[in-house]
Design a protein around this motif. Structure first.
Motif, PDB file in Angstrom:
ATOM      1  N   THR A  41       0.837  -1.210   0.000  1.00 27.12           N
ATOM      2  CA  THR A  41       0.000   0.000   0.000  1.00 27.12           C
ATOM      3  C   THR A  41       0.871   1.259   0.000  1.00 27.12           C
ATOM      4  OG1 THR A  41      -0.116  -0.001   2.416  1.00 27.12           O
ATOM      5  CG2 THR A  41      -1.902  -1.119   1.228  1.00 27.12           C
ATOM      6  N   ARG A  42       2.187   1.097   0.044  1.00 25.74           N
ATOM      7  CA  ARG A  42       2.991   2.325   0.018  1.00 25.74           C
ATOM      8  C   ARG A  42       2.999   2.906  -1.394  1.00 25.74           C
ATOM      9  NH1 ARG A  42       7.559   2.106  -2.721  1.00 25.74           N
ATOM     10  NH2 ARG A  42       9.271   0.642  -2.284  1.00 25.74           N
ATOM     11  N   LEU A  43       3.265   4.208  -1.483  1.00 29.46           N
ATOM     12  CA  LEU A  43       3.258   4.862  -2.791  1.00 29.46           C
ATOM     13  C   LEU A  43       4.527   4.488  -3.553  1.00 29.46           C
ATOM     14  CD1 LEU A  43       2.017   8.409  -1.721  1.00 29.46           C
ATOM     15  CD2 LEU A  43       0.703   6.624  -2.910  1.00 29.46           C
ATOM     16  N   ASP A  53       8.106  -3.571  -9.794  1.00 28.61           N
ATOM     17  CA  ASP A  53       8.718  -3.441  -8.459  1.00 28.61           C
ATOM     18  C   ASP A  53       7.762  -3.970  -7.396  1.00 28.61           C
ATOM     19  OD1 ASP A  53      11.252  -1.898  -9.080  1.00 28.61           O
ATOM     20  OD2 ASP A  53       9.718  -0.777 -10.163  1.00 28.61           O
ATOM     21  N   TYR A  54       6.533  -3.587  -7.514  1.00 30.56           N
ATOM     22  CA  TYR A  54       5.460  -4.018  -6.606  1.00 30.56           C
ATOM     23  C   TYR A  54       4.160  -3.965  -7.397  1.00 30.56           C
ATOM     24  CZ  TYR A  54       8.114  -3.363  -2.195  1.00 30.56           C
ATOM     25  OH  TYR A  54       9.005  -3.473  -1.151  1.00 30.56           O
ATOM     26  N   PHE A  55       3.120  -4.586  -6.823  1.00 30.81           N
ATOM     27  CA  PHE A  55       1.753  -4.282  -7.247  1.00 30.81           C
ATOM     28  C   PHE A  55       1.260  -3.262  -6.229  1.00 30.81           C
ATOM     29  CE2 PHE A  55       2.297  -8.738  -8.699  1.00 30.81           C
ATOM     30  CZ  PHE A  55       2.070  -8.544 -10.054  1.00 30.81           C
ATOM     31  N   TYR A  81       1.048  -1.742   4.375  1.00 34.12           N
ATOM     32  CA  TYR A  81       0.958  -3.197   4.231  1.00 34.12           C
ATOM     33  C   TYR A  81       1.901  -3.672   3.134  1.00 34.12           C
ATOM     34  CZ  TYR A  81      -3.604  -3.715   6.667  1.00 34.12           C
ATOM     35  OH  TYR A  81      -4.624  -3.774   7.570  1.00 34.12           O
ATOM     36  N   TYR A  82       2.456  -4.871   3.357  1.00 36.79           N
ATOM     37  CA  TYR A  82       3.246  -5.565   2.338  1.00 36.79           C
ATOM     38  C   TYR A  82       2.806  -7.021   2.379  1.00 36.79           C
ATOM     39  CZ  TYR A  82       6.535  -1.625   2.471  1.00 36.79           C
ATOM     40  OH  TYR A  82       7.105  -0.387   2.403  1.00 36.79           O
ATOM     41  N   GLY A  83       2.645  -7.654   1.224  1.00 38.02           N
ATOM     42  CA  GLY A  83       2.237  -9.058   1.246  1.00 38.02           C
ATOM     43  C   GLY A  83       2.611  -9.800  -0.022  1.00 38.02           C
ATOM     44  N   LEU A 101      11.445 -14.937  -2.460  1.00 35.52           N
ATOM     45  CA  LEU A 101      10.777 -13.820  -1.779  1.00 35.52           C
ATOM     46  C   LEU A 101      11.810 -13.012  -1.017  1.00 35.52           C
ATOM     47  CD1 LEU A 101       7.818 -15.612   0.092  1.00 35.52           C
ATOM     48  CD2 LEU A 101       7.901 -14.911  -2.283  1.00 35.52           C
ATOM     49  N   GLU A 102      11.664 -11.705  -1.073  1.00 37.84           N
ATOM     50  CA  GLU A 102      12.528 -10.840  -0.252  1.00 37.84           C
ATOM     51  C   GLU A 102      11.566 -10.043   0.622  1.00 37.84           C
ATOM     52  OE1 GLU A 102      13.748  -7.028  -1.788  1.00 37.84           O
ATOM     53  OE2 GLU A 102      13.383  -6.910   0.369  1.00 37.84           O
ATOM     54  N   ILE A 103      11.486 -10.422   1.887  1.00 35.04           N
ATOM     55  CA  ILE A 103      10.460  -9.857   2.762  1.00 35.04           C
ATOM     56  C   ILE A 103      11.016  -9.557   4.158  1.00 35.04           C
ATOM     57  CG2 ILE A 103       8.569 -11.014   1.525  1.00 35.04           C
ATOM     58  CD1 ILE A 103       8.484 -13.109   3.679  1.00 35.04           C
ATOM     59  N   GLU A 104      10.245  -8.780   4.923  1.00 35.78           N
ATOM     60  CA  GLU A 104      10.717  -8.469   6.272  1.00 35.78           C
ATOM     61  C   GLU A 104      10.406  -9.649   7.226  1.00 35.78           C
ATOM     62  OE1 GLU A 104       7.263  -8.627   7.229  1.00 35.78           O
ATOM     63  OE2 GLU A 104       8.154  -7.442   8.862  1.00 35.78           O
ATOM     64  N   VAL A 105      10.895  -9.540   8.453  1.00 35.73           N
ATOM     65  CA  VAL A 105      10.924 -10.718   9.339  1.00 35.73           C
ATOM     66  C   VAL A 105       9.559 -11.236   9.834  1.00 35.73           C
ATOM     67  CG1 VAL A 105      13.315 -10.504  10.110  1.00 35.73           C
ATOM     68  CG2 VAL A 105      11.557  -9.190  11.274  1.00 35.73           C
TER      69      VAL A 105
HETATM   70  P1  5GP Z   1      10.424  -0.970   0.762  1.00 35.49           P
HETATM   71  O1  5GP Z   1       9.250  -0.100   1.110  1.00 35.49           O
HETATM   72  O2  5GP Z   1      11.727  -0.328   1.156  1.00 35.49           O
HETATM   73  O3  5GP Z   1      10.393  -1.426  -0.678  1.00 35.49           O
HETATM   74  O4  5GP Z   1      10.309  -2.297   1.635  1.00 35.49           O
HETATM   75  C1  5GP Z   1      10.195  -2.238   3.021  1.00 35.49           C
HETATM   76  C2  5GP Z   1      10.335  -3.620   3.631  1.00 35.49           C
HETATM   77  O5  5GP Z   1       9.244  -4.453   3.216  1.00 35.49           O
HETATM   78  C3  5GP Z   1      11.610  -4.375   3.214  1.00 35.49           C
HETATM   79  O6  5GP Z   1      12.177  -4.938   4.402  1.00 35.49           O
HETATM   80  C4  5GP Z   1      11.110  -5.475   2.308  1.00 35.49           C
HETATM   81  O7  5GP Z   1      11.918  -6.653   2.415  1.00 35.49           O
HETATM   82  C5  5GP Z   1       9.737  -5.727   2.888  1.00 35.49           C
HETATM   83  N1  5GP Z   1       8.804  -6.375   1.959  1.00 35.49           N
HETATM   84  C6  5GP Z   1       8.711  -6.227   0.615  1.00 35.49           C
HETATM   85  N2  5GP Z   1       7.752  -6.998   0.126  1.00 35.49           N
HETATM   86  C7  5GP Z   1       7.219  -7.674   1.179  1.00 35.49           C
HETATM   87  C8  5GP Z   1       6.176  -8.661   1.317  1.00 35.49           C
HETATM   88  O8  5GP Z   1       5.541  -9.103   0.359  1.00 35.49           O
HETATM   89  N3  5GP Z   1       5.913  -9.102   2.578  1.00 35.49           N
HETATM   90  C9  5GP Z   1       6.589  -8.672   3.666  1.00 35.49           C
HETATM   91  N4  5GP Z   1       6.258  -9.189   4.843  1.00 35.49           N
HETATM   92  N5  5GP Z   1       7.577  -7.761   3.575  1.00 35.49           N
HETATM   93  C10 5GP Z   1       7.883  -7.263   2.356  1.00 35.49           C
END
Ligand code: 5GP
Length: 204
Positions: A41-43, A53-55, A81-83, A101-105
């Motif tokens: 949901t980030r811009l 880069d994202y949807f 939100y990120y998902g 996947l590259e995601i946060e913890v």
């Molecule tokens: P940024 O806004 O800098 O692109 O990403 C912020 C954080 O969100 C980063 O730590 C990245 O790894 C994480 N992130 C990106 N996509 C996802 C996702 O689909 N799920 C989760 N849980 N984190 C994500």
């Protein structure tokens, strides 16, 4: 039955350089795994493209996806939100291709619970070894700074225990080499290859 692809999860503390390592991996022609594009949901930042880069989603749309169970995991991070879209991951793996996947913890933890057969790689900050050096050369830092760094390192080490591998990000190229090695080794695990050999014996 087709051999399933791997679900490779790269995660680690904020600011460790996950995005940089991921971009470097995907600019390497040896990389055969497919990047799962996340929803957020980030811009968009300057230069970022929807669908690459994202949807990019509204909060409302994202919450609909949550309620429809369309996300393998999701997390709220710095107010957004990120998902991970579940259908893409499932289809790609079932088709025998590896997904990255590259995601946060918090998200990585959810996947560990739902999909324990995934390959979990923790990207660790080089500060852990730096910290060791500084402690060895005591006297170069104030006690407060050392205490602060020990506390940060402790929290980061605690996060590690859900992962299969730890890759120190002391240098991006080296971190990528380590990840390539881990993925290669994972493909050669006995439990992954033995079915193929059994099948071969059935034919003869
Ligand atoms: P940024 O806004 O800098 O692109 O990403 C912020 C954080 O969100 C980063 O730590 C990245 O790894 C994480 N992130 C990106 N996509 C996802 C996702 O689909 N799920 C989760 N849980 N984190 C994500």
């Amino acid at each position: 039955m087709k051999e399933k692809g791997l679900l490779i999860v790269l995660s680690g503390p904020s600011g460790v350089g996950k995005g940089t390592v991921r971009k470097e991996l995907f600019s390497d022609p040896r990389t055969t795994y497919e990047y799962s594009i996340s929803m957020t949901t980030r811009l968009p930042r300057e230069g970022e493209i929807d669908g690459i880069d994202y949807f990019f989603k509204s909060r409302e749309d994202f919450e609909t996806l949550i309620s429809q169970d369309k996300l393998l995991e999701y997390a709220e991070y710095v107010g957004n939100y990120y998902g991970t879209p579940v259908d893409y991951v499932r289809e790609t793996i079932n088709d025998g291709r590896d997904v990255f996947l590259e995601i946060e913890v918090q998200g990585a933890k959810q996947i560990r619970d739902k999909f324990p057969e995934g390959l979990f790689i923790f990207l660790a900050p080089p500060s852990l070894s730096e910290l060791q050096n500084r402690l060895v050369h005591r006297g170069t830092e104030t006690d407060d700074i050392i205490a602060d760094r020990v506390e940060t390192a402790r929290k980061e080490l605690e996060m590690m225990n859900l992962y299969d591998y730890v890759v120190e990000n002391d240098h991006v190229t080296l971190a990528c080499e380590r990840i390539h090695a881990i993925v290669l080794a994972e493909h050669l695990r006995r439990d992954r290859v033995e079915a193929r050999y059994k099948k071969m014996l059935e034919v003869e």
